[in-house]
Write a protein that holds these residues in place. Structure first.
Motif: not given
Length: 341
Positions: A36, A107, A130, A133, A142, A144
């Motif tokens: 993403l 992410f 966030p 998501v 995830i 991040a």
């Protein structure tokens, strides 16, 4: 390991060459991958790297790349290696709800520069996105992307490690801590395995701290030494570690500082560039005592020492500037220590 990097084709090829360790990691990774915010400075090469590693691993796995894709060329590069691109505004909760629920999420979305005067947009991008998501991908792993700017400014003898309490300065850094807290909330509420990837600073010869310093010297401009020291990591290594962080997601979250093991003096690096570029070196002020620094010993223990040393990066960068290598025109503003981006 090339002695020097002479062309963008060579640069991109080296950035996207997977290590054996990464190939093995992705071979044993269950499920598809979605990235993403893939269209940013690091994302395109990360997507290409993931595609190369998965192809080399011999497994079948979809890679989805999500962004607004204002740059059509970036989208074409990703599609050419098999990344399935999806145009999406991640602020749109309904649009996020339509994204494929891949098992593995990187992410990379966020906003930094231009915060001054548009603080509300920065907060929206760094906390509302966030939230969208974390909710949609609650059953995924995830990784991040975050930043070392969530830490307090530090001197070289007291660099923050992952146990250091955040103390962000300014609204950008505060919103980055907000991003982390939203993901942590999702991890704690739904048991989502999470890794907070605190990066500073990635080096791709077209941008980065070294590019900023060398460019100033090449154009006979003074180097801002307000930040007396910095850490950095080759973008290829940073991307490899980001993908391998998928194997280190936990609930509660794992936190990892991602940077190189060397801590470099801004003035010493500038003087080295002066010699390599045969240019005089001037500074704007006296060297500051504190900077955004990170202790990356934990990541080094997990992933090994980065493949490209600081010394090698400095030589590559000097040559890139001398031969007129392309710049992305995106300064890092590493010298800022008042939180104003």
């Amino acid at each position: 390991m090339p002695d020097l990097i002479e062309t963008e084709t060579q640069l991109d090829a080296f950035l996207t060459q997977p290590s054996d360790a990464l190939v093995e990691c992705l071979r044993h990774l269950n499920g598809d991958l979605i990235i993403l915010g893939i269209a940013g400075k690091m994302g395109v090469s990360l997507g290409q790297l993931a595609a190369a590693a998965i192809e080399k691993s011999g497994v079948q796995k979809n890679i989805y790349g999500v962004a607004r894709f204002s740059d059509a060329a970036a989208r074409e590069r990703l599609e050419s290696v098999g990344v399935r691109t999806i145009k999406c505004d991640l602020l749109d909760r309904a649009a996020v709800a339509e994204l494929p629920k891949a098992s593995n999420v990187l992410f990379m979305a966020g906003r930094k520069f231009g915060t001054g005067g548009e603080e509300s947009l920065t907060w929206a991008m760094n906390t509302m996105v966030p939230a969208n998501v974390a909710d949609h991908f609650r059953n995924s792993k995830i990784v991040a992307f975050s930043t070392g700017c969530v830490y307090p400014l530090a001197d070289v003898d007291h660099m923050p490690d992952e146990t250091t309490a955040p103390a962000p300065i300014g609204e950008y850094a505060q919103s980055c801590l907000g991003r982390e807290r939203i993901f942590e909330y999702g991890s704690n509420r739904w048991g989502t395995p999470l890794c907070l990837y605190r990066l500073n600073y990635a080096i791709d010869l077209r941008y980065g701290v070294l590019h900023d310093i060398a460019t100033k010297i090449w154009h006979d401009q003074p180097v801002d030494n307000s930040a007396g020291a910095f850490n950095m990591i080759w973008q290829g290594d940073a991307n490899q570690q980001a993908l391998m962080c998928l194997g280190h997601c936990t609930s509660p979250a794992t936190i990892l500082n991602i940077t190189g093991p060397e801590t470099l003096s801004t003035e010493a690096v500038a003087r080295q560039f002066g010699k390599l570029l045969d240019k005089p070196v001037r500074f704007t002020t006296t060297a500051g005592n504190v900077s955004y620094l990170s202790d990356s010993a934990k990541a080094t223990a997990l992933f090994g020492v980065p493949s490209v040393t600081a010394e090698q990066l400095i030589r590559w960068q000097a040559n890139w500037i001398k031969i007129g290598g392309r710049s992305l025109g995106k300064p890092t503003h590493f010298e800022i220590n008042d939180g104003a981006f």
